[in-house]
Design a protein around this motif. Structure first.
Motif, PDB file in Angstrom:
ATOM      1  N   ARG A   3     -28.882   1.005 -55.727  1.00  0.00           N
ATOM      2  CA  ARG A   3     -28.475   2.198 -56.476  1.00  0.00           C
ATOM      3  C   ARG A   3     -26.999   2.088 -56.833  1.00  0.00           C
ATOM      4  N   PHE A   4     -26.703   2.401 -58.087  1.00  0.00           N
ATOM      5  CA  PHE A   4     -25.334   2.558 -58.561  1.00  0.00           C
ATOM      6  C   PHE A   4     -25.262   3.946 -59.171  1.00  0.00           C
ATOM      7  N   ASN A   8     -31.308   4.001 -60.026  1.00  0.00           N
ATOM      8  CA  ASN A   8     -31.937   3.027 -59.140  1.00  0.00           C
ATOM      9  C   ASN A   8     -32.273   1.756 -59.911  1.00  0.00           C
ATOM     10  N   TYR A   9     -32.181   0.616 -59.222  1.00  0.00           N
ATOM     11  CA  TYR A   9     -32.444  -0.690 -59.812  1.00  0.00           C
ATOM     12  C   TYR A   9     -33.376  -1.479 -58.897  1.00  0.00           C
ATOM     13  N   GLY A  10     -34.218  -2.299 -59.478  1.00  0.00           N
ATOM     14  CA  GLY A  10     -35.145  -3.120 -58.705  1.00  0.00           C
ATOM     15  C   GLY A  10     -34.494  -4.327 -58.052  1.00  0.00           C
ATOM     16  N   THR A  11     -33.297  -4.675 -58.540  1.00  0.00           N
ATOM     17  CA  THR A  11     -32.575  -5.816 -57.985  1.00  0.00           C
ATOM     18  C   THR A  11     -31.100  -5.471 -57.829  1.00  0.00           C
ATOM     19  N   ILE A  12     -30.433  -6.213 -56.958  1.00  0.00           N
ATOM     20  CA  ILE A  12     -28.986  -6.053 -56.826  1.00  0.00           C
ATOM     21  C   ILE A  12     -28.311  -6.540 -58.101  1.00  0.00           C
ATOM     22  N   ALA A  13     -28.820  -7.633 -58.686  1.00  0.00           N
ATOM     23  CA  ALA A  13     -28.241  -8.171 -59.921  1.00  0.00           C
ATOM     24  C   ALA A  13     -28.301  -7.148 -61.047  1.00  0.00           C
ATOM     25  N   GLY A  14     -29.368  -6.375 -61.111  1.00  0.00           N
ATOM     26  CA  GLY A  14     -29.487  -5.330 -62.127  1.00  0.00           C
ATOM     27  C   GLY A  14     -28.426  -4.260 -61.960  1.00  0.00           C
ATOM     28  N   ARG A  28     -30.921  -0.796 -50.077  1.00  0.00           N
ATOM     29  CA  ARG A  28     -31.835  -0.398 -48.998  1.00  0.00           C
ATOM     30  C   ARG A  28     -31.764  -1.348 -47.811  1.00  0.00           C
ATOM     31  N   ASN A  29     -32.205  -0.861 -46.655  1.00  0.00           N
ATOM     32  CA  ASN A  29     -32.246  -1.655 -45.426  1.00  0.00           C
ATOM     33  C   ASN A  29     -33.549  -2.459 -45.381  1.00  0.00           C
ATOM     34  N   LYS A  30     -33.621  -3.467 -46.240  1.00  0.00           N
ATOM     35  CA  LYS A  30     -34.796  -4.311 -46.386  1.00  0.00           C
ATOM     36  C   LYS A  30     -34.374  -5.762 -46.440  1.00  0.00           C
ATOM     37  N   VAL A  31     -35.362  -6.648 -46.512  1.00  0.00           N
ATOM     38  CA  VAL A  31     -35.095  -8.049 -46.798  1.00  0.00           C
ATOM     39  C   VAL A  31     -35.133  -8.215 -48.314  1.00  0.00           C
ATOM     40  N   VAL A  32     -34.069  -8.752 -48.873  1.00  0.00           N
ATOM     41  CA  VAL A  32     -33.932  -8.932 -50.314  1.00  0.00           C
ATOM     42  C   VAL A  32     -33.889 -10.433 -50.597  1.00  0.00           C
ATOM     43  N   THR A  33     -34.791 -10.905 -51.442  1.00  0.00           N
ATOM     44  CA  THR A  33     -34.769 -12.301 -51.847  1.00  0.00           C
ATOM     45  C   THR A  33     -34.163 -12.367 -53.240  1.00  0.00           C
ATOM     46  N   GLU A  34     -32.930 -12.850 -53.274  1.00  0.00           N
ATOM     47  CA  GLU A  34     -32.189 -12.852 -54.535  1.00  0.00           C
ATOM     48  C   GLU A  34     -31.017 -13.823 -54.410  1.00  0.00           C
ATOM     49  N   GLY A  49     -27.943  -1.602 -45.980  1.00  0.00           N
ATOM     50  CA  GLY A  49     -28.464  -0.898 -44.818  1.00  0.00           C
ATOM     51  C   GLY A  49     -28.915   0.531 -45.023  1.00  0.00           C
ATOM     52  N   PHE A  50     -29.055   0.993 -46.254  1.00  0.00           N
ATOM     53  CA  PHE A  50     -29.379   2.400 -46.513  1.00  0.00           C
ATOM     54  C   PHE A  50     -30.877   2.687 -46.415  1.00  0.00           C
ATOM     55  N   GLU A  51     -31.204   3.883 -45.947  1.00  0.00           N
ATOM     56  CA  GLU A  51     -32.585   4.364 -45.971  1.00  0.00           C
ATOM     57  C   GLU A  51     -32.953   4.749 -47.401  1.00  0.00           C
ATOM     58  N   SER A  52     -34.199   5.147 -47.622  1.00  0.00           N
ATOM     59  CA  SER A  52     -34.725   5.357 -48.978  1.00  0.00           C
ATOM     60  C   SER A  52     -33.941   6.356 -49.822  1.00  0.00           C
ATOM     61  N   GLY A  53     -33.354   7.369 -49.248  1.00  0.00           N
ATOM     62  CA  GLY A  53     -32.599   8.353 -50.027  1.00  0.00           C
ATOM     63  C   GLY A  53     -31.161   7.945 -50.300  1.00  0.00           C
ATOM     64  N   PHE A  54     -30.731   6.818 -49.752  1.00  0.00           N
ATOM     65  CA  PHE A  54     -29.382   6.262 -49.911  1.00  0.00           C
ATOM     66  C   PHE A  54     -28.292   7.155 -49.327  1.00  0.00           C
ATOM     67  N   GLY A  55     -28.659   8.094 -48.461  1.00  0.00           N
ATOM     68  CA  GLY A  55     -27.654   8.957 -47.846  1.00  0.00           C
ATOM     69  C   GLY A  55     -27.264   8.511 -46.450  1.00  0.00           C
ATOM     70  N   ILE A  56     -28.198   7.879 -45.749  1.00  0.00           N
ATOM     71  CA  ILE A  56     -27.967   7.450 -44.373  1.00  0.00           C
ATOM     72  C   ILE A  56     -28.003   5.926 -44.323  1.00  0.00           C
TER      73      ILE A  56
END
Length: 82
Positions: A3-4, A8-14, A28-34, A49-56
């Protein structure tokens, strides 16, 4: 995944393609393959490391790939590289 601002974006590059100087990308606090190539000559923050709402931010984002800084500068926090 990333998120910027309020977008919301599907990739960090986006998200990186849209972030401006001194902006912040939250991931998000997930595994990202990029494979990330940072070459825009801007300064920004990449926070993981963010949860789905990007607040925590209770954890880390795992980057399964590479992060190459060619131009500009970045503050990177709460990322683990695999």
């Amino acid at each position: 995944m990333a998120r910027f601002g309020e977008d919301n974006y599907g990739t960090i590059a986006g998200a990186y393609a849209e972030v401006g100087n001194n902006g912040t990308i939250r991931v998000r606090n997930k595994v990202v393959t990029e494979n990330l190539r940072l070459d825009r000559g801007i300064h920004f923050s990449l926070l993981g490391g963010f949860e789905s709402g990007f607040g925590i931010c209770p954890g880390y984002t795992t980057l399964n790939g590479s992060l190459i800084l060619e131009e500009g500068s970045a503050v990177v926090d709460s990322f683990v590289n695999q």
